[in-house]
Motif scaffolding. Structure first.
Motif, PDB file in Angstrom:
ATOM      1  N   HIS A  85      -2.710  -2.795  -2.821  1.00  0.00           N
ATOM      2  CA  HIS A  85      -2.772  -4.088  -3.227  1.00  0.00           C
ATOM      3  C   HIS A  85      -2.857  -5.047  -3.106  1.00  0.00           C
ATOM      4  N   ASP A 110      -7.161   2.244  -6.449  1.00  0.00           N
ATOM      5  CA  ASP A 110      -6.868   3.338  -5.941  1.00  0.00           C
ATOM      6  C   ASP A 110      -7.959   4.261  -5.701  1.00  0.00           C
ATOM      7  N   ASP A 126      -5.610  -4.134  -7.372  1.00  0.00           N
ATOM      8  CA  ASP A 126      -5.356  -2.589  -7.414  1.00  0.00           C
ATOM      9  C   ASP A 126      -6.706  -2.101  -7.255  1.00  0.00           C
ATOM     10  N   GLN A 158     -11.173   6.365  -6.855  1.00  0.00           N
ATOM     11  CA  GLN A 158     -11.282   6.022  -8.289  1.00  0.00           C
ATOM     12  C   GLN A 158     -11.162   5.197  -9.215  1.00  0.00           C
ATOM     13  N   ARG A 159     -10.350   3.958  -9.074  1.00  0.00           N
ATOM     14  CA  ARG A 159     -10.648   2.349 -10.082  1.00  0.00           C
ATOM     15  C   ARG A 159     -10.062   1.547  -9.304  1.00  0.00           C
ATOM     16  N   ASP A 218     -10.199   7.732  -3.812  1.00  0.00           N
ATOM     17  CA  ASP A 218     -10.561   9.261  -4.511  1.00  0.00           C
ATOM     18  C   ASP A 218     -11.722   9.349  -3.130  1.00  0.00           C
ATOM     19  N   SER A 244       0.861  -1.318   0.274  1.00  0.00           N
ATOM     20  CA  SER A 244      -0.027   0.054  -0.198  1.00  0.00           C
ATOM     21  C   SER A 244       1.080   1.303   0.087  1.00  0.00           C
ATOM     22  N   GLY A 260      -4.693   7.154  -1.765  1.00  0.00           N
ATOM     23  CA  GLY A 260      -3.236   6.787  -1.915  1.00  0.00           C
ATOM     24  C   GLY A 260      -4.308   5.147  -2.566  1.00  0.00           C
ATOM     25  N   SER A 261      -3.436   4.344  -3.419  1.00  0.00           N
ATOM     26  CA  SER A 261      -3.763   2.751  -3.812  1.00  0.00           C
ATOM     27  C   SER A 261      -3.184   1.901  -2.231  1.00  0.00           C
TER      28      SER A 261
END
Length: 204
Positions: free
Chosen positions: A52, A75, A73, A89-90, A77, A29, A49-50
């Motif tokens: 994984h 991401d 993954d 976000q994704r 937002d 992360s 942030g992200s």
């Protein structure tokens, strides 16, 4: 940040009552918490942030493969933990490997697992206190801008017939557009494709 933390180290601490077993998974992360005072007695705690999750492998309690993937993954937002607003976000999921099976009694493995997860414990915990403060009375909201699935496979096995059936839906590719907790708009599938192989019975 978390760098390649091996979740398999937690296996001794997971309850035996879980209807599945964790065999492997790795977490990475790049996350950041930001605390802000927006106004008098109004605060926010944002997470950005992200994250994984890689090389996941779950099995049924009997050892049969259940679910896995190469990498997930996420991401974030506009995620506000205090005010219960969760924005993503994704999400990208690569290498999904899912196993669906029906036993001789006609019972679907995923429904059995769902029933066990939903079952109430023998002793009920004490009722939780009612929420207070800024979050009281608010329902969580969430949104997802994009979901992508690549290289997915769903394995199928049906032992309920006189002649067992085995097959798979392979090479699953999917791209879905925005969706949120209001569910006011239909989900747009921008891309979707797959291949079906049920042996001699069906190939598409």
């Amino acid at each position: 940040d978390i760098d390649r933390f091996d979740l398999a180290q937690l296996k001794p601490y997971l309850p035996d009552s879980l209807p599945f077993r964790l065999q492997s998974a790795t977490v990475d992360s790049e996350l950041k918490l930001v605390f802000k005072q927006l106004a008098d007695q109004v605060f926010s705690l944002s997470l950005a942030g992200s994250a994984h999750l890689s090389n996941l492998a779950l099995t049924e309690t009997g050892g049969q493969p259940l679910l896995g993937w190469k990498k997930l993954d996420v991401d974030l937002d506009e995620t506000d933990l205090v005010n219960q607003r969760f924005g993503v976000q994704r999400i990208v999921l690569d290498g999904l490997d899912a196993y669906v099976s029906v036993n001789k009694a006609g019972e679907l493995n995923w429904l059995q697992i769902a029933d066990k997860l939903a079952a109430k414990p023998a002793t009920q915990p004490a009722a939780e206190a009612a929420p207070s403060g800024a979050s009281a009375g608010k329902s969580p909201t969430w949104s997802l801008n994009e979901f992508r699935l690549t290289n997915g496979v769903v394995h199928w096995k049906d032992d309920s017939n006189a002649k067992p059936v085995k097959g798979e839906v392979a090479d699953i590719q999917l791209l879905a557009g925005k969706v949120d907790s209001k569910l006011a708009e239909p989900v747009v599938l921008n891309e979707v494709s797959w291949k079906i192989n049920l042996g001699d019975r069906l190939k598409v």
